[in-house]
Design an enzyme around this catalytic site. Sequence first.
Site, PDB file in Angstrom:
ATOM      1  N   HIS A   1      47.143  26.057  32.517  1.00  0.00           N
ATOM      2  CA  HIS A   1      45.980  26.853  32.918  1.00  0.00           C
ATOM      3  C   HIS A   1      44.826  26.675  31.949  1.00  0.00           C
ATOM      4  O   HIS A   1      44.929  27.027  30.771  1.00  0.00           O
ATOM      5  CB  HIS A   1      46.360  28.337  32.978  1.00  0.00           C
ATOM      6  CG  HIS A   1      45.369  29.179  33.707  1.00  0.00           C
ATOM      7  ND1 HIS A   1      45.444  29.385  35.069  1.00  0.00           N
ATOM      8  CD2 HIS A   1      44.292  29.863  33.286  1.00  0.00           C
ATOM      9  CE1 HIS A   1      44.444  30.171  35.447  1.00  0.00           C
ATOM     10  NE2 HIS A   1      43.724  30.461  34.371  1.00  0.00           N
TER      11      HIS A   1
ATOM     12  N   ASP B   1      40.449  27.268  32.113  1.00  0.00           N
ATOM     13  CA  ASP B   1      39.356  27.814  32.924  1.00  0.00           C
ATOM     14  C   ASP B   1      38.033  27.089  32.714  1.00  0.00           C
ATOM     15  O   ASP B   1      36.965  27.664  32.973  1.00  0.00           O
ATOM     16  CB  ASP B   1      39.178  29.305  32.626  1.00  0.00           C
ATOM     17  CG  ASP B   1      40.113  30.176  33.449  1.00  0.00           C
ATOM     18  OD1 ASP B   1      40.029  30.121  34.683  1.00  0.00           O
ATOM     19  OD2 ASP B   1      40.926  30.903  32.849  1.00  0.00           O
TER      20      ASP B   1
ATOM     21  N   GLU C   1      43.532  30.650  41.274  1.00  0.00           N
ATOM     22  CA  GLU C   1      43.995  31.846  40.563  1.00  0.00           C
ATOM     23  C   GLU C   1      43.652  33.100  41.350  1.00  0.00           C
ATOM     24  O   GLU C   1      42.627  33.725  41.127  1.00  0.00           O
ATOM     25  CB  GLU C   1      43.379  31.891  39.156  1.00  0.00           C
ATOM     26  CG  GLU C   1      44.013  32.951  38.277  1.00  0.00           C
ATOM     27  CD  GLU C   1      43.479  32.931  36.863  1.00  0.00           C
ATOM     28  OE1 GLU C   1      44.129  33.539  35.992  1.00  0.00           O
ATOM     29  OE2 GLU C   1      42.416  32.343  36.630  1.00  0.00           O
TER      30      GLU C   1
ATOM     31  N   HIS D   1      45.121  37.988  41.141  1.00  0.00           N
ATOM     32  CA  HIS D   1      44.540  37.989  39.800  1.00  0.00           C
ATOM     33  C   HIS D   1      44.662  39.423  39.286  1.00  0.00           C
ATOM     34  O   HIS D   1      45.745  40.016  39.385  1.00  0.00           O
ATOM     35  CB  HIS D   1      43.097  37.453  39.818  1.00  0.00           C
ATOM     36  CG  HIS D   1      42.545  37.231  38.445  1.00  0.00           C
ATOM     37  ND1 HIS D   1      41.481  37.958  37.939  1.00  0.00           N
ATOM     38  CD2 HIS D   1      42.922  36.392  37.459  1.00  0.00           C
ATOM     39  CE1 HIS D   1      41.235  37.565  36.696  1.00  0.00           C
ATOM     40  NE2 HIS D   1      42.081  36.621  36.371  1.00  0.00           N
TER      41      HIS D   1
ATOM     42  N   HIS E   1      50.011  37.104  36.498  1.00  0.00           N
ATOM     43  CA  HIS E   1      49.112  38.163  36.991  1.00  0.00           C
ATOM     44  C   HIS E   1      49.760  39.113  37.987  1.00  0.00           C
ATOM     45  O   HIS E   1      49.189  40.165  38.268  1.00  0.00           O
ATOM     46  CB  HIS E   1      47.831  37.592  37.621  1.00  0.00           C
ATOM     47  CG  HIS E   1      46.784  37.197  36.631  1.00  0.00           C
ATOM     48  ND1 HIS E   1      46.043  38.112  35.927  1.00  0.00           N
ATOM     49  CD2 HIS E   1      46.367  35.978  36.218  1.00  0.00           C
ATOM     50  CE1 HIS E   1      45.205  37.480  35.126  1.00  0.00           C
ATOM     51  NE2 HIS E   1      45.386  36.180  35.278  1.00  0.00           N
TER      52      HIS E   1
ATOM     53  N   HIS F   1      50.564  30.997  33.040  1.00  0.00           N
ATOM     54  CA  HIS F   1      50.083  31.449  31.727  1.00  0.00           C
ATOM     55  C   HIS F   1      50.525  32.892  31.495  1.00  0.00           C
ATOM     56  O   HIS F   1      49.758  33.823  31.608  1.00  0.00           O
ATOM     57  CB  HIS F   1      48.569  31.274  31.571  1.00  0.00           C
ATOM     58  CG  HIS F   1      47.706  31.962  32.597  1.00  0.00           C
ATOM     59  ND1 HIS F   1      47.881  31.833  33.946  1.00  0.00           N
ATOM     60  CD2 HIS F   1      46.623  32.777  32.449  1.00  0.00           C
ATOM     61  CE1 HIS F   1      46.971  32.546  34.589  1.00  0.00           C
ATOM     62  NE2 HIS F   1      46.197  33.134  33.694  1.00  0.00           N
TER      63      HIS F   1
ATOM     64  N   ASP G   1      45.370  28.978  28.625  1.00  0.00           N
ATOM     65  CA  ASP G   1      44.252  29.789  29.113  1.00  0.00           C
ATOM     66  C   ASP G   1      42.968  29.557  28.323  1.00  0.00           C
ATOM     67  O   ASP G   1      42.141  30.451  28.164  1.00  0.00           O
ATOM     68  CB  ASP G   1      44.599  31.281  29.133  1.00  0.00           C
ATOM     69  CG  ASP G   1      43.736  32.074  30.131  1.00  0.00           C
ATOM     70  OD1 ASP G   1      42.998  31.447  30.922  1.00  0.00           O
ATOM     71  OD2 ASP G   1      43.799  33.314  30.115  1.00  0.00           O
TER      72      ASP G   1
END
Length: 396
Positions: free
Chosen positions: A22, A24, A127, A154, A195, A216, A324
């Site tokens: 993961h 971003d 996500e 999420h 999540h 993650h 992350d």
Amino acid sequence: MTPELLDRARAVLRETPVVDGHNDLPWAMRAQAGYDLDAIDLAADQSGRLHTDLARLRAGGVGAQFWSVYVRSDWAGDHAVSATLEQIDFVHALTARYPDVLRLALTADDMEAARAEGRIASLMGAEGGHSIDSSLATLRALHTLGVRYLTLTHNDNVPWADSATDEPAAGGLTAFGEEVVREMNRLGMLVDLSHVSADTMRAALRVSEAPVVFSHSSARAVCDHPRNIPDDVLAQLPANGGLAMATFVPKFVLPAAIEWTLAADGNMRAHGFHPLETTPAAMECQRAYEAGHPRPVATAATVADHLDHMREVAGIDHIGIGGDYDGTAFVPAGLDDVSGYPHLIAELLGRAWSEADVSKLAWHNAVRVLRDAEGVAARLRAERPASIATLAGLDG
């Protein structure tokens, strides 16, 4: 940590590089530059602005990256879907811009081919189930465009699944939520349980015929945060074949960081920022708060504590790494950006992990999970057609 351990770690990663679950960067590029790769050239050093650029990916021994095509979970409907498409479009543009370094990857074979070529396999993960707007046809469209996992939620619930950080509403998965999992299995799209609530984790493990992933998430027994994985769920991964990829986010790995982050998030909101925002202005706000309220600092050893525990409960074949980066304001000392993975591997080698075991953690487990999901999908596509179920039809 000795120079000798770091040298051994780098040598391991040259042979079996990191698959990170993961990152971003797509959202950071959206927020900071409107996806403009001329404005932020990732072939140049972006230290101080991003956790990620091409040189630091190389320095970190990254061989495959799941780029998150995240959009905010308070976005909904067509807006969430179109924003997700824009994120996907950016990843395609990213790999086209830097073909000597990055290769778009859709399969486990693609990952291995990229490694053989000395390129970084670029995969995508969406996500949050809000990105499909409760539409299985949209799910299939994302898969056609290259998305290889969907995180079921999420930070907020979706109509068919409960988030770890929202009030329970579905009790895990609704009937439609179970159908989403089944259709993902048929497609070969990994079911990502980061999540989601613990009940959603358990429901997905009950329904899924393919290995699941946590892209993650870390161990709840080590840091009691609802975003982490309970031991009873970790213990189910061997039977499922799944993979738990430990994250680096301080509030998920260091108990002392939980309360501090809640207060820092409140400060961000008071100054008009979303708590997850990492633009330069938002980070200036975070640093100003940190100056007056010293932050508990995690380290590579903190993350290694989670991996030790996850290995003990789930086994060496069922753990991985999901940092992350560029999705969190703060990271552990020594894991300051995507060049830091050798420090974590060196920490594990210093704890008497074998080189074979850290190779599984870094590369082999993730490739195996995607390959196994592809095998399940081939069988299921021969057994049943695409689902045309709807949220209204199954959940009323």
